[in-house]
Structures are given as structure tokens and as C-alpha cells.
Design a protein around this motif. Structure first.
Motif, PDB file in Angstrom:
ATOM      1  N   LYS A   1       1.565  11.822  11.553  1.00  0.00           N
ATOM      2  CA  LYS A   1       0.114  11.622  11.580  1.00  0.00           C
ATOM      3  C   LYS A   1      -0.258  10.325  10.842  1.00  0.00           C
ATOM      4  CE  LYS A   1      -2.304  14.433   8.990  1.00  0.00           C
ATOM      5  NZ  LYS A   1      -2.744  15.768   8.542  1.00  0.00           N
ATOM      6  N   ARG A   2       0.384  10.126   9.710  1.00  0.00           N
ATOM      7  CA  ARG A   2       0.049   8.952   8.899  1.00  0.00           C
ATOM      8  C   ARG A   2       0.592   7.663   9.517  1.00  0.00           C
ATOM      9  NH1 ARG A   2      -2.338  10.528   4.236  1.00  0.00           N
ATOM     10  NH2 ARG A   2      -2.275  12.772   3.846  1.00  0.00           N
TER      11      ARG A   2
ATOM     12  N   LYS B   1       3.033  14.792   2.883  1.00  0.00           N
ATOM     13  CA  LYS B   1       3.381  16.097   2.313  1.00  0.00           C
ATOM     14  C   LYS B   1       4.880  16.284   2.327  1.00  0.00           C
ATOM     15  CE  LYS B   1      -0.730  18.431   4.041  1.00  0.00           C
ATOM     16  NZ  LYS B   1      -1.174  19.330   5.100  1.00  0.00           N
TER      17      LYS B   1
ATOM     18  N   GLU C   1      -9.054  12.838   3.999  1.00  0.00           N
ATOM     19  CA  GLU C   1      -8.214  12.012   4.883  1.00  0.00           C
ATOM     20  C   GLU C   1      -8.189  12.593   6.300  1.00  0.00           C
ATOM     21  OE1 GLU C   1      -4.908   9.907   2.024  1.00  0.00           O
ATOM     22  OE2 GLU C   1      -4.576  12.000   2.552  1.00  0.00           O
ATOM     23  N   ASP C   2      -8.046  13.910   6.394  1.00  0.00           N
ATOM     24  CA  ASP C   2      -8.012  14.533   7.722  1.00  0.00           C
ATOM     25  C   ASP C   2      -9.370  14.436   8.409  1.00  0.00           C
ATOM     26  OD1 ASP C   2      -5.362  15.104   7.688  1.00  0.00           O
ATOM     27  OD2 ASP C   2      -5.576  17.189   7.060  1.00  0.00           O
TER      28      ASP C   2
ATOM     29  N   LEU D   1      -6.697  15.195   0.655  1.00  0.00           N
ATOM     30  CA  LEU D   1      -6.107  15.579   1.942  1.00  0.00           C
ATOM     31  C   LEU D   1      -7.194  15.963   2.941  1.00  0.00           C
ATOM     32  CD1 LEU D   1      -2.982  17.694   0.908  1.00  0.00           C
ATOM     33  CD2 LEU D   1      -2.995  15.510   2.109  1.00  0.00           C
TER      34      LEU D   1
ATOM     35  N   ARG E   1       0.791   7.241  12.784  1.00  0.00           N
ATOM     36  CA  ARG E   1      -0.161   7.000  13.865  1.00  0.00           C
ATOM     37  C   ARG E   1      -1.413   6.304  13.329  1.00  0.00           C
ATOM     38  NH1 ARG E   1      -4.533   9.480  14.778  1.00  0.00           N
ATOM     39  NH2 ARG E   1      -4.037  11.400  13.664  1.00  0.00           N
ATOM     40  N   ARG E   2      -1.907   6.788  12.172  1.00  0.00           N
ATOM     41  CA  ARG E   2      -3.121   6.206  11.599  1.00  0.00           C
ATOM     42  C   ARG E   2      -2.946   4.716  11.263  1.00  0.00           C
ATOM     43  NH1 ARG E   2      -4.347  11.136   7.351  1.00  0.00           N
ATOM     44  NH2 ARG E   2      -5.357  12.543   8.837  1.00  0.00           N
TER      45      ARG E   2
ATOM     46  N   ASP F   1      -9.709  10.881   9.403  1.00  0.00           N
ATOM     47  CA  ASP F   1      -8.484  10.390  10.055  1.00  0.00           C
ATOM     48  C   ASP F   1      -8.026   9.050   9.457  1.00  0.00           C
ATOM     49  OD1 ASP F   1      -6.379  10.815  11.780  1.00  0.00           O
ATOM     50  OD2 ASP F   1      -7.277   9.683  13.419  1.00  0.00           O
ATOM     51  N   ILE F   2      -7.894   9.068   8.139  1.00  0.00           N
ATOM     52  CA  ILE F   2      -7.438   7.878   7.406  1.00  0.00           C
ATOM     53  C   ILE F   2      -6.367   8.305   6.403  1.00  0.00           C
ATOM     54  CG2 ILE F   2      -9.589   6.534   7.535  1.00  0.00           C
ATOM     55  CD1 ILE F   2     -10.240   7.688   4.701  1.00  0.00           C
ATOM     56  N   SER F   3      -5.669   7.334   5.832  1.00  0.00           N
ATOM     57  CA  SER F   3      -4.792   7.582   4.678  1.00  0.00           C
ATOM     58  C   SER F   3      -5.268   6.686   3.542  1.00  0.00           C
ATOM     59  CB  SER F   3      -3.341   7.259   5.016  1.00  0.00           C
ATOM     60  OG  SER F   3      -2.830   8.163   5.973  1.00  0.00           O
ATOM     61  N   ILE F   4      -5.544   7.280   2.396  1.00  0.00           N
ATOM     62  CA  ILE F   4      -6.005   6.480   1.251  1.00  0.00           C
ATOM     63  C   ILE F   4      -4.787   6.101   0.409  1.00  0.00           C
ATOM     64  CG2 ILE F   4      -7.499   6.439  -0.793  1.00  0.00           C
ATOM     65  CD1 ILE F   4      -9.169   8.671   0.526  1.00  0.00           C
ATOM     66  N   PRO F   5      -4.491   4.802   0.292  1.00  0.00           N
ATOM     67  CA  PRO F   5      -3.330   4.404  -0.511  1.00  0.00           C
ATOM     68  C   PRO F   5      -3.476   4.824  -1.975  1.00  0.00           C
ATOM     69  CG  PRO F   5      -4.085   2.578   0.846  1.00  0.00           C
ATOM     70  CD  PRO F   5      -5.147   3.642   0.913  1.00  0.00           C
TER      71      PRO F   5
ATOM     72  N   ASP G   1       0.865  -1.181   0.000  1.00  0.00           N
ATOM     73  CA  ASP G   1       0.000   0.000   0.000  1.00  0.00           C
ATOM     74  C   ASP G   1       0.900   1.229   0.000  1.00  0.00           C
ATOM     75  OD1 ASP G   1      -2.350  -1.338   0.002  1.00  0.00           O
ATOM     76  OD2 ASP G   1      -2.745  -1.122   2.144  1.00  0.00           O
ATOM     77  N   ILE G   2       0.658   2.154  -0.926  1.00  0.00           N
ATOM     78  CA  ILE G   2       1.524   3.336  -1.051  1.00  0.00           C
ATOM     79  C   ILE G   2       0.773   4.554  -0.547  1.00  0.00           C
ATOM     80  CG2 ILE G   2       2.898   4.741  -2.627  1.00  0.00           C
ATOM     81  CD1 ILE G   2       2.600   2.299  -4.615  1.00  0.00           C
ATOM     82  N   ILE G   3       1.338   5.204   0.450  1.00  0.00           N
ATOM     83  CA  ILE G   3       0.727   6.419   1.002  1.00  0.00           C
ATOM     84  C   ILE G   3       1.743   7.548   0.905  1.00  0.00           C
ATOM     85  CG2 ILE G   3      -0.159   7.500   3.110  1.00  0.00           C
ATOM     86  CD1 ILE G   3      -1.101   4.639   3.924  1.00  0.00           C
ATOM     87  N   ARG G   4       1.274   8.672   0.368  1.00  0.00           N
ATOM     88  CA  ARG G   4       2.161   9.841   0.256  1.00  0.00           C
ATOM     89  C   ARG G   4       2.010  10.732   1.478  1.00  0.00           C
ATOM     90  NH1 ARG G   4       1.594  12.298  -5.692  1.00  0.00           N
ATOM     91  NH2 ARG G   4      -0.553  12.478  -5.004  1.00  0.00           N
TER      92      ARG G   4
END
Lengths: 395, 81
Positions: free
Chosen positions: A164-165, A155, B50-51, B47, A167-168, B54-58, A150-153
Motif C-alpha cells: 500500500k505504501r 506494519k 494515513e489510510d 495510521l 503504491r502511494r 491515502d498518504i504516508s507521513i514520513p 524520507d523514512i516511512i514505517r
């Protein structure tokens, strides 16, 4: 409809460029003269866009080593190391780059692009997560995709966003690979590595630093940003290229983890490609010795970088925030950037024209890369020409 | 854990500032084609979402997200972990 129809937008964009009389992305260097000069469009041109940071592409020791290897070992290896075996010189190059970093493990790849493909795809696979800086190089994106994680960017250079990411991710942070670059190729800024290391340790993640543009440039011994920041032992893996400061071709990964050696058996870009040819390997080894024994090259590079940065700043250009060998002048729009790039070339100066979508935040850039081999006279000419263009186009 | 039906109104609220005035967001609204977002705006939208959740979308999942419904289902999946 044919498969080729998808290229129509590219054709239209290219035709648009050709209307201006020049295609900056299809330039021919008619004759290369030295690390900083070539014949382009029939005239002698100063090269300020070739990432030849230490100016070592014509060093006699590297040329001689390459010539001898060519005569003694032949023109190529005709296959992969896994199938055809490693030449002794491949092993010696791996030892040389490992020793340079003071690390026990090193793997050499045929290009810098493949080093990222090979290391990243093997390290992070399905079920794992990659946290990559948003301004990462295309080879990092491609390496991540190849692995299937899974690729997450996060900033660009924003440690709070990275944290933050992490922690998530919860428990998944232990199976997460963070990827940053020593010096970013577009604006020449550096990763805030000390803070990133702290966050990485807090969440138990793994950290890889791509030192492609910082090898030979940063650190007391030229090992890059991790050395400069004093965190080499906290970085799990470093990848880099031989094709910039080392003036050759190829890429590498180094690590302190014994398991790193096993990547050879899991990395398709390592297994299924021809190994580096002997002359390239020999030249690279010679150049590693040169950068170890001649720290004055790095000092000269920094002197030259300050000269050009201050010169362009004095002319009123908006530049990247940090002084360094990558100096990017921000130009308000694509049309102006193209016209200025063309005028620079007509005045015997080659820089990189960088336009969206390749650039961060949709910027249009005239990107210079400084070399230790640039002379005072060349730098003065570059600064004067930029000043003239500022008055003409941006007054 | 939030269900899709709870996510959807919050998603509409988050997307509303990016839609042209008077445009009525629906589950079938195509994010790029109908909202007319360019690539930078898409990143801004993501962004914000996601905020908010409180998630991150791959990035790998983005090609499968075309409509508001696709996005809502992706958020539900990520919130479930």
C-alpha cells in the motif's frame, strides 16, 4: 536549567529499578567462563541472553588466529582505512565474507551498528525514501536518519501494508529502499521474504535484508533468511554482524551490484572511524571457516531451540510464534517481569529483560537466546526454573 | 486536490474518537499534550489518518507536527506531492 536536566526522567526510572535491589541494565559479568557460563553476583550462571548462537567465542582456532595476529600485526590500526590504508587482512576478511555469500562485493565495518549506519545512510539520501519494518532494530532507525531520506514505517511483517505504501509513493517507488530483518531480535520471528521480494520487484524498489540474527542460523549453509527462502539473487544488499553467531566484533555489507563498492567513498561511518583491529579480523576469518565446515553446529542450535521452546510452552508461557534461537516469554507487566528476571538470576540463569519502549506493542519480555553450546543439563535446569517461576508468579 | 480548509473538518472527524468526551478540538489543539495520547495511541491515530487520506507521513516530519493545524498542513503538503 542545565543540559543534564533532560536525564532526570532516566534517573527516576533507574532509581525505581534500584529500589528492587538490582539494575538489570547495569549487570557486571565478573568472569566469563565459557560461551554459556559466567560468574555473576559471585555465582556460576548459565548465559541464555548473549546471542552466542553457535557458541564459538572460545573456539581454539579463532583464539589462536587472534593471538597470532595480535603478535604479528599489533593491537590496533590507529585510524581509518581511507586515511591509514587497509591492512591486507581487512581485504582478506572482505573476500572471505563475499565468498561465503557467493557475492562479488563486500565491505567490512568496525561494528554491526556501523554497518547499518554506513550502508543505509550512503544508499538512501535526501530525495529518496526508506520503507522500514516497524519492528526494526535501533541501528536501522539511526542509519536511516543519518542519510536524510524520507523514512516511512510499515506494519511489522505486513506485506499488504508495505505494498500500500509503495503504491502511494507513485514514481518515487523506484528510489525507495525497503529494509527488513531476517530474524527480529525481540520476538524471534522472520520477515515474509518471498512475498516482500515479489512486491519489491513489482514496484522497482531496492531491498536490503539485515541478517544480524539469522547469519549462522538459517539456510542450508547458514547464510540467513535470504538463503533459506531461496531469494538471494533478488535481494539487493545484505548487512550483518560478526558479533553474534561469529562470536567476534564488526559488521559487513554484501551485494551483487558493482556500484556497492562506491559506498566506501560515500559512507561517513566507514570513512571516519578506526578500522577493525587485526586480532578481531583474524578471529572472524577463522570463525567463518568454522561455520562453513561445521554444519552440525547449526543442527545442534536448532535441537536446543526446540528443546527450550517446547519446555517453556509446556509450562504455559506465551511465546513468540516461531521456534528459533530467540525465544521470548511474554510477561503481563513490568513489575512481574523484573521480579521473575531477578529470580532467574538468583537461580543461576541470565536472560534479557526487555521492557517498553524497547519492545513491540508495549510487551514485557524475558528473552532467551539459545546456543549450540548449551548442554542438555543446562536446558533442563532452565526449563525447570521457568516452570517454578510460572507456578510462583503467574499461577 | 484537497485544500487545507477541506482537510480540516475531515481531520477533526478522524481525531474525534481519540479525544475525551466533551473535548472541543481546535486547530491549536496540541495532539500529545492536550489529547493525552501515549506513543502507541499516536501511532494508531497516524495510521488512521494515513489510510483516510491515502498518504504516508514520513517519520522525519513528525517532530514538526504538534498541533492539529500542523498535521493538516502536513497532509496538504503530502497530497500535493
Amino acid at each position: 536549567m542545565s543540559l543534564f536536566d533532560k536525564f532526570l526522567p532516566i534517573q527516576e526510572a533507574r532509581n525505581e529499578l534500584l529500589k528492587s535491589g538490582v539494575n538489570p541494565f547495569h549487570l557486571t559479568v565478573e568472569k566469563i567462563i565459557s560461551p554459556t557460563e559466567a560468574i555473576i553476583n559471585g555465582q556460576t550462571t548459565i548465559l541464555v541472553g548473549t546471542n552466542n548462537y553457535l557458541g564459538l567465542t572460545f573456539h581454539p582456532d579463532s583464539i589462536l588466529a587472534g593471538q597470532q595476529a595480535l603478535a604479528q600485526e599489533g593491537t590496533g590500526t590507529t585510524g581509518s582505512r581511507m586515511a591509514n590504508g587497509s591492512f591486507a587482512s581487512h581485504r582478506e576478511l572482505e573476500k572471505a565474507i563475499a565468498d561465503f555469500y557467493g557475492a562479488p562485493y563486500a565491505i567490512v565495518f568496525s561494528t554491526g551498528y556501523q554497518a547499518n549506519l554506513g550502508v543505509l545512510s550512503a544508499l538512501a539520501g535526501p530525495g529518496d525514501t526508506i520503507l522500514m519494518d516497524g519492528d526494526s532494530h535501533a541501528s536501522i532507525y539511526d542509519g536511516c536518519r543519518l542519510g536524510g531520506a524520507d523514512i516511512i514505517r510499515f506494519k511489522h511483517n505486513d506485506v499488504a501494508d508495505l505494498e500500500k505504501r509503495l503504491r502511494r509513493l507513485g514514481d518515487r517507488s523506484h528510489r525507495t529502499l525497503i529494509i527488513v530483518e531476517g530474524i527480529y531480535s525481540m520476538l524471534g520471528d522472520r520477515a515474509p521474504l518471498a512475498e516482500i521480494v515479489e512486491v519489491k520487484k513489482k514496484y522497482g524498489a531496492t531491498l536490503i535484508v539485515d541478517e544480524a540474527h539469522s547469519l549462522g542460523v538459517l539456510g542450508p549453509h547458514g547464510r540467513g533468511l535470504a538463503e533459506e527462502t531461496g531469494v538471494e539473487q533478488d535481494v539487493d544488499c545484505i548487512v550483518g554482524t560478526f558479533s553474534k553467531s561469529l562470536g567476534s566484533t564488526g559488521g559487513f555489507g554484501i551485494s551483487f551490484h558493482p556500484e556497492f563498492e562506491l559506498i566506501r567513498y560515500a559512507s561517513r561511518p566507514y570513512i571516519f572511524t578506526a578500522s577493525p583491529c587485526p586480532s578481531v579480523v583474524a578471529s572472524t576469518r577463522a570463525t567463518i571457516r568454522i561455520i562453513q565446515s561445521q554444519p552440525e553446529l547449526r543442527r545442534q542450535l536448532w535441537n536446543n531451540s526446540h528443546h527450550l521452546y517446547e519446555g517453556l510452552k509446556k509450562s504455559g508461557y506465551t511465546l513468540g510464534a516461531e521456534v528459533g534461537p530467540i525465544i521470548a516469554a511474554m510477561i503481563p507487566n513490568k513489575e512481574l517481569a523484573l521480579a521473575m528476571w531477578q529470580q532467574l538470576l538468583e537461580n543461576g540463569i541470565y536472560v534479557n529483560l526487555m521492557i517498553p519502549p524497547a519492545t513491540p506493542n508495549g510487551e514485557c519480555l524475558l528473552r532467551c537466546s539459545v546456543s549450540a553450546a548449551h548442554t542438555e543439563k543446562q536446558l533442563v535446569h532452565i526449563c525447570q526454573t521457568f516452570q517454578t517461576l510460572k507456578d510462583k508468579f503467574l499461577a | 486536490m484537497m485544500s487545507y480548509s477541506e482537510i480540516l473538518p475531515q481531520l477533526f472527524d478522524t481525531l474525534k474518537p481519540f479525544a475525551k468526551e466533551g473535548f472541543r478540538l481546535k486547530e491549536s489543539t496540541e495532539l500529545v499534550a492536550e489529547l493525552g495520547l501515549d506513543s502507541l495511541q499516536v501511532m494508531q491515530v497516524l495510521l488512521k489518518i494515513e489510510d483516510h487520506f491515502d498518504i504516508s507521513i514520513p517519520l522525519n516530519n513528525l517532530p514538526n507536527i504538534r498541533t492539529v493545524k500542523d498535521l493538516g498542513e502536513e497532509i496538504e503538503k503530502l497530497l500535493k506531492g
